[in-house]
Design a protein around this motif. Structure first.
Motif, mmCIF file in Angstrom:
data_model
loop_
_atom_site.group_PDB
_atom_site.id
_atom_site.type_symbol
_atom_site.label_atom_id
_atom_site.label_comp_id
_atom_site.label_asym_id
_atom_site.label_seq_id
_atom_site.Cartn_x
_atom_site.Cartn_y
_atom_site.Cartn_z
ATOM 1 N N ALA A 290 10.067 -4.149 -2.299
ATOM 2 C CA ALA A 290 8.736 -3.834 -1.802
ATOM 3 C C ALA A 290 7.866 -3.573 -3.024
ATOM 4 O O ALA A 290 8.319 -3.011 -4.009
ATOM 5 C CB ALA A 290 8.763 -2.607 -0.910
ATOM 6 N N SER A 291 6.639 -4.007 -2.958
ATOM 7 C CA SER A 291 5.738 -3.747 -4.085
ATOM 8 C C SER A 291 4.390 -3.269 -3.558
ATOM 9 O O SER A 291 4.066 -3.441 -2.378
ATOM 10 C CB SER A 291 5.567 -5.003 -4.940
ATOM 11 O OG SER A 291 5.118 -6.078 -4.154
ATOM 12 N N ARG A 292 3.642 -2.668 -4.430
ATOM 13 C CA ARG A 292 2.328 -2.164 -4.080
ATOM 14 C C ARG A 292 1.403 -3.330 -3.813
ATOM 15 O O ARG A 292 1.392 -4.322 -4.544
ATOM 16 C CB ARG A 292 1.826 -1.305 -5.234
ATOM 17 C CG ARG A 292 0.504 -0.666 -4.981
ATOM 18 C CD ARG A 292 0.145 0.289 -6.071
ATOM 19 N NE ARG A 292 0.202 -0.352 -7.377
ATOM 20 C CZ ARG A 292 -0.011 0.272 -8.504
ATOM 21 N NH1 ARG A 292 -0.291 1.547 -8.508
ATOM 22 N NH2 ARG A 292 0.042 -0.364 -9.650
ATOM 23 N N ASP A 293 0.644 -3.256 -2.758
ATOM 24 C CA ASP A 293 -0.310 -4.350 -2.435
ATOM 25 C C ASP A 293 -1.492 -4.303 -3.349
ATOM 26 O O ASP A 293 -1.908 -3.359 -3.877
ATOM 27 C CB ASP A 293 -0.759 -4.247 -0.973
ATOM 28 C CG ASP A 293 0.392 -4.566 -0.039
ATOM 29 O OD1 ASP A 293 1.282 -5.321 -0.424
ATOM 30 O OD2 ASP A 293 0.391 -4.021 1.078
#
Length: 132
Positions: free
Chosen positions: A129-132
């Protein structure tokens, strides 16, 4: 699809965490490269548990723990070895497990790790998961 495993390594109590890191990074990995040659993993990434203590802490260098207890963190380093596939991993293992190679590796590990405490586990799928 790549094939990866994690290796959990415990520092020999006769050396400091800094000496442990230096030995693993500059001597032991170089020996593995020499022995494995083209069968060395695509990557051999080493992560070190944060242990900001010093000799004044009785040489214990406690881990910086966010969850769990000190006794849960007997290891000082975690390595992730990544191979092109499982067949490449098997080739590497057959090379490093050969009698002469295994003896050289064990001798090299003697000054910096406690082999009896070493743990290894094969990695499964990875989700990121990564920061948008």
């Amino acid at each position: 699809m790549t094939f990866s495993f994690l290796l959990f390594v415990t520092r020999r109590p006769t050396i400091t965490p800094a000496e442990f890191k230096t030995y693993w990074d500059t001597k032991h990995v170089e020996l593995l490269k020499l022995i494995a040659g083209k069968n060395f993993p695509l990557t051999h990434t080493r992560h070190y548990i944060a242990r900001p203590g010093s000799a004044e802490t009785n040489g214990s260098w406690p881990a910086v723990i966010l969850a769990g207890a000190q006794e849960d963190f007997t290891y000082y380093g975690i390595a992730e070895l990544v191979f092109p596939d499982e067949s490449a991993f098997q080739s590497f293992m057959s090379i490093v497990s050969a009698l002469e190679a295994e003896a050289r590796i064990a001798e090299d590990e003697e000054p910096f790790i406690v082999r009896e405490k070493m743990k290894a586990v094969v990695m499964g799928e990875t989700s990121v998961a990564s920061r948008d």
